[in-house]
Design a protein around this motif. Sequence first.
Motif, PDB file in Angstrom:
ATOM      1  N   ILE A 204       1.157  -1.065  -0.426  1.00 38.63           N
ATOM      2  CA  ILE A 204       0.183   0.022  -0.250  1.00 38.63           C
ATOM      3  C   ILE A 204       0.845   1.675   0.076  1.00 38.63           C
ATOM      4  O   ILE A 204       0.513   2.560  -0.388  1.00 38.63           O
ATOM      5  CB  ILE A 204      -1.087  -0.112   1.080  1.00 38.63           C
ATOM      6  CG1 ILE A 204      -2.175   1.260   1.166  1.00 38.63           C
ATOM      7  CG2 ILE A 204      -0.356   0.106   2.469  1.00 38.63           C
ATOM      8  CD1 ILE A 204      -3.157   1.051   0.262  1.00 38.63           C
ATOM      9  N   ASN A 205       2.096   0.920   0.361  1.00 37.38           N
ATOM     10  CA  ASN A 205       2.619   2.401   0.149  1.00 37.38           C
ATOM     11  C   ASN A 205       3.679   2.776  -0.799  1.00 37.38           C
ATOM     12  O   ASN A 205       3.172   3.914  -1.171  1.00 37.38           O
ATOM     13  CB  ASN A 205       4.029   2.715   1.129  1.00 37.38           C
ATOM     14  CG  ASN A 205       3.811   2.038   2.803  1.00 37.38           C
ATOM     15  OD1 ASN A 205       2.769   2.508   3.221  1.00 37.38           O
ATOM     16  ND2 ASN A 205       4.528   1.264   3.621  1.00 37.38           N
TER      17      ASN A 205
ATOM     18  N   HIS B  44       3.239   6.098  -2.926  1.00 37.63           N
ATOM     19  CA  HIS B  44       3.946   7.374  -3.544  1.00 37.63           C
ATOM     20  C   HIS B  44       3.627   7.462  -4.989  1.00 37.63           C
ATOM     21  O   HIS B  44       3.795   8.067  -4.953  1.00 37.63           O
ATOM     22  CB  HIS B  44       5.511   5.908  -3.668  1.00 37.63           C
ATOM     23  CG  HIS B  44       5.835   6.291  -1.464  1.00 37.63           C
ATOM     24  ND1 HIS B  44       6.834   6.005  -1.624  1.00 37.63           N
ATOM     25  CD2 HIS B  44       5.366   6.623  -1.205  1.00 37.63           C
ATOM     26  CE1 HIS B  44       6.888   6.151  -0.607  1.00 37.63           C
ATOM     27  NE2 HIS B  44       6.131   6.189   0.211  1.00 37.63           N
TER      28      HIS B  44
ATOM     29  N   LEU C 273      -1.463   7.103   3.458  1.00 34.11           N
ATOM     30  CA  LEU C 273      -0.392   6.798   3.896  1.00 34.11           C
ATOM     31  C   LEU C 273      -0.707   6.891   5.573  1.00 34.11           C
ATOM     32  O   LEU C 273      -0.451   6.378   6.220  1.00 34.11           O
ATOM     33  CB  LEU C 273       0.890   7.693   3.764  1.00 34.11           C
ATOM     34  CG  LEU C 273       1.152   7.594   2.766  1.00 34.11           C
ATOM     35  CD1 LEU C 273       2.325   8.521   2.171  1.00 34.11           C
ATOM     36  CD2 LEU C 273       1.381   6.159   1.692  1.00 34.11           C
TER      37      LEU C 273
ATOM     38  N   VAL D 264      -3.399   4.137   6.835  1.00 31.48           N
ATOM     39  CA  VAL D 264      -2.716   2.720   6.814  1.00 31.48           C
ATOM     40  C   VAL D 264      -1.510   2.647   8.376  1.00 31.48           C
ATOM     41  O   VAL D 264      -1.794   1.638   8.595  1.00 31.48           O
ATOM     42  CB  VAL D 264      -2.097   2.754   5.628  1.00 31.48           C
ATOM     43  CG1 VAL D 264      -0.541   1.399   5.071  1.00 31.48           C
ATOM     44  CG2 VAL D 264      -2.570   2.546   3.976  1.00 31.48           C
ATOM     45  N   ARG D 265      -1.278   3.712   7.987  1.00 34.53           N
ATOM     46  CA  ARG D 265      -0.487   3.428   9.574  1.00 34.53           C
ATOM     47  C   ARG D 265      -1.019   3.512  10.969  1.00 34.53           C
ATOM     48  O   ARG D 265      -1.212   2.650  11.671  1.00 34.53           O
ATOM     49  CB  ARG D 265       0.452   4.422   9.296  1.00 34.53           C
ATOM     50  CG  ARG D 265       1.027   5.223  11.183  1.00 34.53           C
ATOM     51  CD  ARG D 265       2.919   4.027  10.636  1.00 34.53           C
ATOM     52  NE  ARG D 265       2.879   4.041  12.345  1.00 34.53           N
ATOM     53  CZ  ARG D 265       2.557   3.384  13.160  1.00 34.53           C
ATOM     54  NH1 ARG D 265       1.732   3.094  13.415  1.00 34.53           N
ATOM     55  NH2 ARG D 265       3.208   4.006  14.536  1.00 34.53           N
ATOM     56  N   TYR D 266      -2.492   4.122  10.367  1.00 32.90           N
ATOM     57  CA  TYR D 266      -2.834   4.502  12.172  1.00 32.90           C
ATOM     58  C   TYR D 266      -4.873   2.764  11.925  1.00 32.90           C
ATOM     59  O   TYR D 266      -5.172   3.385  13.131  1.00 32.90           O
ATOM     60  CB  TYR D 266      -3.349   5.505  12.775  1.00 32.90           C
ATOM     61  CG  TYR D 266      -2.212   6.257  12.620  1.00 32.90           C
ATOM     62  CD1 TYR D 266      -1.957   6.080  13.945  1.00 32.90           C
ATOM     63  CD2 TYR D 266      -0.962   6.843  12.259  1.00 32.90           C
ATOM     64  CE1 TYR D 266      -1.109   6.189  14.871  1.00 32.90           C
ATOM     65  CE2 TYR D 266      -0.015   7.506  12.453  1.00 32.90           C
ATOM     66  CZ  TYR D 266       0.095   7.166  14.287  1.00 32.90           C
ATOM     67  OH  TYR D 266       1.573   7.719  14.510  1.00 32.90           O
TER      68      TYR D 266
ATOM     69  N   PHE E  52       5.485  16.925   2.941  1.00 34.11           N
ATOM     70  CA  PHE E  52       5.922  15.327   2.800  1.00 34.11           C
ATOM     71  C   PHE E  52       7.147  14.557   2.413  1.00 34.11           C
ATOM     72  O   PHE E  52       6.942  15.321   1.257  1.00 34.11           O
ATOM     73  CB  PHE E  52       5.104  14.134   3.546  1.00 34.11           C
ATOM     74  CG  PHE E  52       4.507  13.736   4.145  1.00 34.11           C
ATOM     75  CD1 PHE E  52       4.562  12.866   5.569  1.00 34.11           C
ATOM     76  CD2 PHE E  52       2.272  14.229   4.779  1.00 34.11           C
ATOM     77  CE1 PHE E  52       4.620  12.842   6.331  1.00 34.11           C
ATOM     78  CE2 PHE E  52       2.291  14.195   6.239  1.00 34.11           C
ATOM     79  CZ  PHE E  52       2.930  13.172   6.656  1.00 34.11           C
ATOM     80  N   TYR E  53       8.028  14.598   2.555  1.00 34.76           N
ATOM     81  CA  TYR E  53       8.491  13.781   1.329  1.00 34.76           C
ATOM     82  C   TYR E  53       8.920  12.484   1.239  1.00 34.76           C
ATOM     83  O   TYR E  53       9.173  11.601   2.413  1.00 34.76           O
ATOM     84  CB  TYR E  53       9.983  14.372   1.886  1.00 34.76           C
ATOM     85  CG  TYR E  53      10.131  16.138   2.438  1.00 34.76           C
ATOM     86  CD1 TYR E  53      10.922  16.285   1.350  1.00 34.76           C
ATOM     87  CD2 TYR E  53      10.006  16.152   3.394  1.00 34.76           C
ATOM     88  CE1 TYR E  53      10.749  17.772   1.309  1.00 34.76           C
ATOM     89  CE2 TYR E  53      10.146  17.485   3.839  1.00 34.76           C
ATOM     90  CZ  TYR E  53      11.002  18.692   2.560  1.00 34.76           C
ATOM     91  OH  TYR E  53      10.334  19.821   2.956  1.00 34.76           O
ATOM     92  N   LEU E  54       8.452  12.062   0.673  1.00 35.23           N
ATOM     93  CA  LEU E  54       8.530  10.202  -0.066  1.00 35.23           C
ATOM     94  C   LEU E  54      10.371  10.372  -0.328  1.00 35.23           C
ATOM     95  O   LEU E  54      10.445  10.332  -1.634  1.00 35.23           O
ATOM     96  CB  LEU E  54       8.497   9.905  -0.917  1.00 35.23           C
ATOM     97  CG  LEU E  54       6.153  10.154  -0.583  1.00 35.23           C
ATOM     98  CD1 LEU E  54       4.849   9.715  -1.827  1.00 35.23           C
ATOM     99  CD2 LEU E  54       5.873   9.698   0.726  1.00 35.23           C
ATOM    100  N   LEU E  55      11.229   8.550   0.100  1.00 31.16           N
ATOM    101  CA  LEU E  55      11.729   8.341  -0.446  1.00 31.16           C
ATOM    102  C   LEU E  55      12.560   7.806  -1.224  1.00 31.16           C
ATOM    103  O   LEU E  55      13.382   8.700  -1.645  1.00 31.16           O
ATOM    104  CB  LEU E  55      12.425   7.829   1.320  1.00 31.16           C
ATOM    105  CG  LEU E  55      14.408   7.925   1.911  1.00 31.16           C
ATOM    106  CD1 LEU E  55      14.209   9.470   1.852  1.00 31.16           C
ATOM    107  CD2 LEU E  55      14.403   7.225   2.806  1.00 31.16           C
TER     108      LEU E  55
ATOM    109  N   HIS F   6      12.121   7.583  -4.643  1.00 30.97           N
ATOM    110  CA  HIS F   6      12.164   7.771  -5.442  1.00 30.97           C
ATOM    111  C   HIS F   6      12.097   6.845  -6.566  1.00 30.97           C
ATOM    112  O   HIS F   6      12.525   6.029  -6.853  1.00 30.97           O
ATOM    113  CB  HIS F   6      13.134   9.132  -5.876  1.00 30.97           C
ATOM    114  CG  HIS F   6      11.792   9.909  -5.508  1.00 30.97           C
ATOM    115  ND1 HIS F   6      11.329  11.298  -6.336  1.00 30.97           N
ATOM    116  CD2 HIS F   6      11.688  10.697  -4.642  1.00 30.97           C
ATOM    117  CE1 HIS F   6      10.870  12.170  -6.236  1.00 30.97           C
ATOM    118  NE2 HIS F   6      10.832  11.870  -4.191  1.00 30.97           N
TER     119      HIS F   6
END
Lengths: 247, 218
Positions: free
Chosen positions: A126-127, A131, A147, A150-152, A215-218, A220
């Motif tokens: 899902i992550n 992205h 995001l 999903v986390r919570y 947010f920065y999505l690492l 790429h």
Amino acid sequence: MHRTADGPALLDRIDPRSRILAAIAFALVVSVVNRPPALLAALACAFVSAAFSGVGPRDMLRRLAPLNVFMLLLVALMPLSSGGRQLGTVGPFPYGADGLRLALTIAAKGNAIVLLLIALAGSLDINTVGHAMSHFRVPDKLTHLLLFTVRYLDVLRREYHRLRVAIEVRAFRPGVNMHTYRTYGRLAGMLLVRSLDRSERVVAAMKCRGFHGHFYLLDHFHYSRRDALFAAVAAAILAGIARLEWL
Amino acid sequence: MSDPLVKLERVTFRYGERTVLDQCDLAISPAERIGLVGANGSGKTTLLGLIVGLRRPALGRVIVFGKPREREADFRAVRGRVGLLFQDSDDQLFCPTVAEDVAFGPFNLGKSRREVEEIVARTLAELGLEGYAHRVTYKLSGGEKRLVALATVLAMEPEVLLLDEPTAGLDETAAERVTGILAGLPQAMLIVSHDHPFLARIAGRTLCLRHGRLQEAS
Ligand SMILES: Nc1ncnc2c1ncn2[C@@H]1O[C@H](COP(=O)(O)OP(=O)(O)OP(=O)(O)O)[C@@H](O)[C@H]1O
Ligand SMILES: [Mg+2]
């Protein structure tokens, strides 16, 4: 087939964005074609893709099972009392060829689409989808929502289990009585309050790390030659299927 | 003696009617490592929150890096330079993957992608978390979450560390590793813990929070 010793499966190495787009295009095309050669080609293509995906055959069957239970029902029931050449009778009902053809068409389409979706997108977690969404210019807010959900969801689920266990270890047995309703009411209430509280603390944690709205999505994604090749092959296959249908 | 980095002057804090801190004083000097003990519910977590402005005192002053801090804007500048490790890691970790969570702070500090990647790799390696970069945070065990939460704080290279029970829930090896890391860091620290041997090893002095005030613990 499955995750091999030498890294991820072939399809898993394709850029997630291309995979999602290809899956959508395939679903669109297959949903409108009807002629048997086109459908067979689509099914074959889906099977081949499945073989090159990171999803194991057992997983694949497990995910296809519910669909096919439904399809079996269609094949059994749709031909009853339908038109066309009569293939036989079931009790008092005629079993018609038109209905069977229609049911099989639907089954083929459904399986082809779902199989390909699983092959292309089934190994994305899902992550990654989140992205990819942000790369498709889906608004930031929606992506964050996904995001965070999903986390919570998991935090909520755990919070729920903790409460659940807490009442169960004290010998709570649900029944049809006031005590049960009151307990469930309290459980729901606590869950809401706790989750709200939790979200406040998370905001605090974010502030502590200098959050200011972006947010920065690492991860790429990199569009490579392999992706271009994949896109070309996918387009050619879709064109082929369309040709079988319309020419 | 040099000016303290963090100073609380006669700070009073209440949750509704209940007074948790009562004219409490505190000073953390550069490079000083202070242990903080106190009974459950004595207000240790609350005290850490006050320093980074998550809570505001009813009375008294919070002075960080030489300036009195009152409004949200004042504290915004503080938070990049004071790292807070939350007591509950689930509050601290909110990004999908470990690498993203660790990268979150450095990105907010305006670091470039390359720098951030470097920081993430280094911080994870220091804490023995190699191979965790792409793990999903919510699927980690309690102790693993603790270490990742610590990584997210250390990645920001803060000048002051406020650690709320850093070794709680860690196994011996991990606790030992964290102790070693903290002992080797140059920053000033305020460390909440119920683990007295740990504090004895790491902290120069230990304060005890009782009845809303801090006293030197024996
Ligand atoms: N959000 C809140 N609203 C009301 N009261 C609170 C809140 N948070 C904490 N308290 C109360 O304030 C007191 C101090 O809480 P705090 O969390 O600072 O304690 P602590 O010293 O960190 O305890 P522990 O060792 O258990 O972590 C407690 O009595 C607690 O019940
Ligand atoms: Mg506490």
